[in-house]
Design a protein around this motif. Sequence first.
Motif, PDB file in Angstrom:
ATOM      1  N   ARG A  88      -5.944 -52.780  58.948  1.00 15.28           N
ATOM      2  CA  ARG A  88      -6.538 -51.497  58.585  1.00 15.28           C
ATOM      3  C   ARG A  88      -7.967 -51.733  58.117  1.00 15.28           C
ATOM      4  N   GLY A  89      -8.784 -50.688  58.205  1.00 12.36           N
ATOM      5  CA  GLY A  89     -10.175 -50.784  57.771  1.00 12.36           C
ATOM      6  C   GLY A  89     -10.395 -50.052  56.468  1.00 12.36           C
ATOM      7  N   SER A  90     -11.222 -50.622  55.605  1.00 10.86           N
ATOM      8  CA  SER A  90     -11.580 -49.966  54.353  1.00 10.86           C
ATOM      9  C   SER A  90     -12.962 -49.340  54.527  1.00 10.86           C
ATOM     10  N   THR A  91     -13.564 -48.934  53.429  1.00  7.73           N
ATOM     11  CA  THR A  91     -14.865 -48.266  53.486  1.00  7.73           C
ATOM     12  C   THR A  91     -15.875 -49.121  54.251  1.00  7.73           C
ATOM     13  N   PRO A  92     -16.604 -48.571  55.227  1.00  6.57           N
ATOM     14  CA  PRO A  92     -16.496 -47.185  55.693  1.00  6.57           C
ATOM     15  C   PRO A  92     -15.365 -47.011  56.684  1.00  6.57           C
ATOM     16  N   GLY A  93     -14.162 -46.739  56.173  1.00  4.75           N
ATOM     17  CA  GLY A  93     -12.983 -46.648  57.019  1.00  4.75           C
ATOM     18  C   GLY A  93     -13.032 -45.502  57.999  1.00  4.75           C
ATOM     19  N   ALA A  94     -13.669 -44.385  57.613  1.00  9.82           N
ATOM     20  CA  ALA A  94     -13.740 -43.249  58.519  1.00  9.82           C
ATOM     21  C   ALA A  94     -14.591 -43.565  59.739  1.00  9.82           C
ATOM     22  N   TRP A  95     -15.443 -44.577  59.650  1.00  5.05           N
ATOM     23  CA  TRP A  95     -16.315 -44.938  60.760  1.00  5.05           C
ATOM     24  C   TRP A  95     -15.688 -46.005  61.651  1.00  5.05           C
ATOM     25  N   SER A 100      -5.766 -51.735  67.732  1.00  5.37           N
ATOM     26  CA  SER A 100      -4.358 -51.775  67.373  1.00  5.37           C
ATOM     27  C   SER A 100      -4.251 -52.040  65.884  1.00  5.37           C
ATOM     28  N   THR A 101      -3.304 -51.386  65.248  1.00  4.90           N
ATOM     29  CA  THR A 101      -3.106 -51.587  63.813  1.00  4.90           C
ATOM     30  C   THR A 101      -1.989 -52.568  63.507  1.00  4.90           C
ATOM     31  N   ARG A 133      -8.781 -55.444  56.686  1.00  7.70           N
ATOM     32  CA  ARG A 133      -7.707 -56.024  55.888  1.00  7.70           C
ATOM     33  C   ARG A 133      -6.501 -56.328  56.775  1.00  7.70           C
ATOM     34  N   ALA A 134      -5.967 -57.555  56.612  1.00 10.16           N
ATOM     35  CA  ALA A 134      -4.790 -57.997  57.361  1.00 10.16           C
ATOM     36  C   ALA A 134      -3.687 -58.324  56.367  1.00 10.16           C
ATOM     37  N   THR A 135      -2.518 -57.746  56.571  1.00  8.11           N
ATOM     38  CA  THR A 135      -1.396 -57.947  55.647  1.00  8.11           C
ATOM     39  C   THR A 135      -0.099 -58.128  56.425  1.00  8.11           C
ATOM     40  N   GLY A 136       0.909 -58.678  55.727  1.00  7.66           N
ATOM     41  CA  GLY A 136       2.240 -58.825  56.287  1.00  7.66           C
ATOM     42  C   GLY A 136       2.356 -60.023  57.205  1.00  7.66           C
ATOM     43  N   GLY A 137       3.558 -60.181  57.838  1.00  8.08           N
ATOM     44  CA  GLY A 137       3.785 -61.268  58.786  1.00  8.08           C
ATOM     45  C   GLY A 137       4.302 -62.520  58.113  1.00  8.08           C
ATOM     46  N   ARG A 138       4.995 -63.346  58.884  1.00  6.75           N
ATOM     47  CA  ARG A 138       5.485 -64.639  58.400  1.00  6.75           C
ATOM     48  C   ARG A 138       4.360 -65.649  58.434  1.00  6.75           C
ATOM     49  N   GLY A 139       4.479 -66.651  57.609  1.00  6.73           N
ATOM     50  CA  GLY A 139       3.488 -67.727  57.586  1.00  6.73           C
ATOM     51  C   GLY A 139       2.151 -67.304  57.038  1.00  6.73           C
TER      52      GLY A 139
END
Length: 340
Positions: A88-95, A100-101, A133-139
Amino acid sequence: MPFRTRTAVSGVVLATAAVLPCSAAAAARPAAAPAPPGWSAAPAPGDGAAPGTPDRPYFYLEGAPGTVISDRLSLSNPTGHTVTVRLRGSTPGAWLTLASTEVKVPPRTRASVPFTVTVPRDAAPGERSGSLRATGGRGSGAGGRGAVPVHLRVTGAALSALSVENVSVGGRGGPGGRGERGGAAVIRYTLVNRGNTVLTPRLAVHADGLFGPVLRRATRTLPVALRPGQSVDLTEKWADPPGLDAADVRLVVTAGGGAHGSATATYTAVPWGVVAGPAVLLAAGGGGLVVLRRRRRGTGAGGVRGTKSAPETAGDARPSEGGRTDAAGQLASTGPGARS
C-alpha cells in the motif's frame, strides 16, 4: 615390568588410532549452510542502469503538475517457500497507484511491481514525501524492509496569493454593526489562498473613528496553514470598541512569497439611550400638539353654540341703501333729512 610398559604404549597407540578416524570424518563432513535471509523490498534498478550500479535507497521522482510518473518496486524472496506480500502507498497516497496490492513471490525469485504517481494539475510546486509499505507474508524476519521512502518534487513556478473576504463587524447584540456601551465586538472575515503554495498568514487590524484611531493591533502570525485553493472563516475579538462612534475597520493579511490582501468594514456604535431619548421627546411633543389642537377646536365650537350674537326680530333687518342697522334692529339715518 617390561610387559606393563609395552601394554601402556599399545593402549595409547590404539586410542590415537580410534580418535584419528573420527577427526578425519568430522573434517570431511561439510559445514551446515547459514539460513537464507527473509524477503526484502527495494526500488528496482533504474532503466538503462549500468551493471554494478548501487541499489537506490529510496524513490526520487520529479514532475510538473498534470504529469504521470512511473517506477517499479522490487520484491526479493531468497527463501525456500513462497512469500505473500501486501502493498500500500502512504502520503501522497491519493497520488500513488500500485499495479497490484498483493503479490506472491515464489522461492528464490524476484518480483517487480509497477506503480504510478499522478501529479494533480493544481498541485503546488515543492517537495512531497511518502512511502511504499510492504507487510505480511512468511519469512518476513531478518532482511525484510517494511517501507520504502518515496520523495516527489513537483516542478513549476511558485505563486503566492491570498484574499480577505466577507469582512463584517458586529456587537454583542448581533451582527448588525451596533454594539452596546462597554460590550465586546467581533470581527468576522474569510481568508482564501489564491496561489499554488501553502501559506501561513499574518494579520494586522486597524480601526479609525470620527475622532482618530480607536484600534491598533500589531501584525501577528495566525495559527492556520492554507493549502492552495483553501478558504477558512476566522474571527477577531474587539474587547473595548467605542460606545459612540463610526469607525472603519481595516484588515491587512500577508504571507510568504509576497502574498498580500486587505479589506475594510464599517462599525457604527450608537447607545440605545442616545437613540431612544430624542424619539421619546419627539413622540411626547407630537402628542402634546395633538391635544392642544383638540382643545382649541372644542373651545371654538362651544362659544358659537352657547351665546347669541343679536336679539331675534320679527323680520330680517337688512341695511337699505345709504343706511345701517343698529344693535336694536332700527334703521338709523346716516344723513340729514332722515325720516323719524
